[in-house]
Scaffold this active site. Structure first.
Site, PDB file in Angstrom:
ATOM      1  N   HIS A 110      -4.056  -3.414  10.050  1.00 55.96           N
ATOM      2  CA  HIS A 110      -4.035  -3.995  11.394  1.00 55.96           C
ATOM      3  C   HIS A 110      -5.396  -3.857  12.060  1.00 55.96           C
ATOM      4  CE1 HIS A 110       0.503  -4.283  11.699  1.00 55.96           C
ATOM      5  NE2 HIS A 110       0.325  -3.565  10.606  1.00 55.96           N
ATOM      6  N   ASP A 117      -2.044  -6.314  19.221  1.00 58.87           N
ATOM      7  CA  ASP A 117      -1.137  -6.321  18.082  1.00 58.87           C
ATOM      8  C   ASP A 117       0.296  -6.366  18.593  1.00 58.87           C
ATOM      9  OD1 ASP A 117       0.595  -4.935  15.906  1.00 58.87           O
ATOM     10  OD2 ASP A 117      -1.315  -5.280  14.888  1.00 58.87           O
TER      11      ASP A 117
END
Length: 480
Positions: free
Chosen positions: A33, A139
């Site tokens: 990520h 995110d």
């Protein structure tokens, strides 16, 4: 997808010169990520927009480690902010756990709630420093960190989805009662999400899900219409009223000399340079999975029996703090490495995956099918032997094998029995030395060419990226 206005990059760059817009990136603290939003940061700085990348000290250090291969001009417009979070203890990765989800990272995920106030303060600080608008890209598992931002005048949030549109829509499709729609036939028999994640992650997700409808002004995917056009369209219909941008692949598609020079000393390249084209299978399961001793034994024997050349990255999953303490060193049988006689090499540390996939000698990739790895393999035209471990990986493997038809399954889901050496041998032989490999390789190569035609040299879909930049630098915001 939602209608967007497209223009050329040069015109967009000219229009943002005086836009006075800044972007804040809020990644989930896991390597895959962190990397995706770091590469998105790199792409946005190409438009002369400053990007502020935030996180705890450990995770900012991880991100900075990856910047060494970036263009120095890009790095000048990329600013890192380290914010304190409480210290926490994390267990080591457990290779013998009944599931492969990296539960050792959960404490660091929960610690991110302490970024909530610093992120809001940074937004206000940037607005007070001659920026007329601040864009926060977060995110999808960091919603709770940015929940206060929409209430700040001249600030907007955009949710980044670190997973495939295929996986995203498959979950929507199930929640909607599996309606019949064109393109959903492939979902029949799709691997179950049950037990692919742990209760701890579902709890984290549920704490944030109720906030989502109040936060996001649009959706971003590290994907491409060329790869997932059907599923991106289906997702867009489900988020009516919000724009959706497929602005990937984020990774560079044409590796510059700087990329190559930064990794040219890695041990793999002297060996790869001596091999025949398309003769080597690259074996790596990402940063979040630890194989058990039994799995390592079966994989080692299977690779040896296949008689195919390989590069195997054999390392443990990341810890909550990747810089703390020693890693477990997985053991191979005595004499195994010496007995390979030049047919394969074992890498015990980080490896430059994108450059290995781009190497002419690499002809296959045994992968966990994390979305980063899928996009990198597709970008470089390398077919995949799919060995999914957890989370979205089983469904990504279905996208690769059943829809794109650029790979095969070593196993189908998180719930299959132990992989045997015979299964590994058969998968490797089929991918690397069978009549079927030619069709998979042909489709992978054609898809790679199509993707490259849709993007710019540095990565990122040109038209979609221009559209997103035009949108976030527009003159007015909707009245609240």
């Amino acid at each position: 997808m939602a209608h967007k206005n497209y223009t050329t990059k040069s015109n967009v760059q000219m229009s943002v010169q005086d836009a006075q817009v800044a972007v804040i990136m809020v990644p989930l603290p896991a390597q895959g990520h962190l990397n995706q939003l770091l590469h998105l940061s790199r792409l946005i700085t190409l438009y002369n927009i400053p990007v502020h990348y935030v996180g705890a000290s450990t995770h900012i250090r991880q991100a900075k480690f990856c910047v060494h291969g970036f263009d120095p001009l890009t790095a000048k417009n990329l600013h890192f902010h380290e914010f304190p979070t409480p210290s926490f203890e994390t267990p080591p990765p457990n290779p013998n756990a009944s599931h492969k989800f990296p539960n050792q990272l959960i404490p660091s995920f929960y610690a991110t709630i302490h970024l909530r106030d610093p992120v809001s303060s940074l937004v206000r600080q940037l607005l007070g420093a001659n920026h007329r608008r601040v864009i926060v890209t977060y995110d999808s598992l960091m919603t709770w960190v940015v929940q206060d931002v929409p209430a700040i005048q001249n600030a907007e949030c955009y949710r980044f989805n670190s997973i495939s549109a295929f996986h995203t829509f498959s979950c929507i499709w199930e929640a909607r009662g599996k309606p019949f729609l064109a393109g959903t036939e492939i979902f029949e028999g799709i691997p179950s999400n049950e037990n692919c994640c742990t209760p701890e992650l579902w709890e984290l997700w549920s704490k944030q899900e109720s906030l989502e409808g109040k936060i996001s002004s649009g959706e971003l995917f590290n994907s491409s219409i060329v790869i997932e056009g059907l599923y991106l369209d289906l997702v867009a219909k489900e988020i009516s009223g919000l724009n959706l941008w497929a602005i990937g692949p984020f990774n560079p598609l044409l590796l510059t000399e700087q990329n190559k020079d930064s990794n040219k000393c890695h041990q793999t390249f002297d060996w790869l340079d001596k091999q025949e084209p398309d003769s080597v299978i690259y074996v790596s399961f990402g940063t979040s999975t630890s194989l058990s001793n039994k799995e390592i034994e079966q994989l080692a024997v299977g690779l040896e029996k296949s008689q195919q050349k390989f590069v195997w990255v054999l390392r443990d999953a990341d810890k909550g703090d990747v810089f703390a303490g020693d890693e477990r060193r997985a053991r191979l049988s005595e004499g195994y490495e010496e007995g390979l006689k030049g047919r394969g090499i074992i890498v015990r540390d980080w490896a430059p995956q994108l450059e290995i996939l781009a190497h002419p000698s690499t002809g296959g990739f045994m992968s966990h099918c994390g979305w980063n790895s899928c996009m990198e393999s597709i970008s470089m035209g390398v077919p995949i032997a799919a060995w999914p471990m957890h989370s979205d990986q089983p469904r990504n493997s279905q996208l690769v094998t059943k829809f794109l038809k650029i790979g095969l399954n070593v196993r189908h889901s998180c719930h299959d029995e132990l992989i045997t050496s015979d299964m590994v041998e058969n998968a490797v032989r089929t991918l690397m030395a069978s009549p079927e490999r030619d069709e998979m390789r042909k489709r992978a190569s054609e898809l790679s060419i199509s993707v490259k035609q849709s993007i710019r040299d540095g990565g990122g879909n040109g038209a979609e990226m221009d559209s997103f930049i035009t949108h976030i630098t527009r003159c007015t915001l909707p009245s609240s």
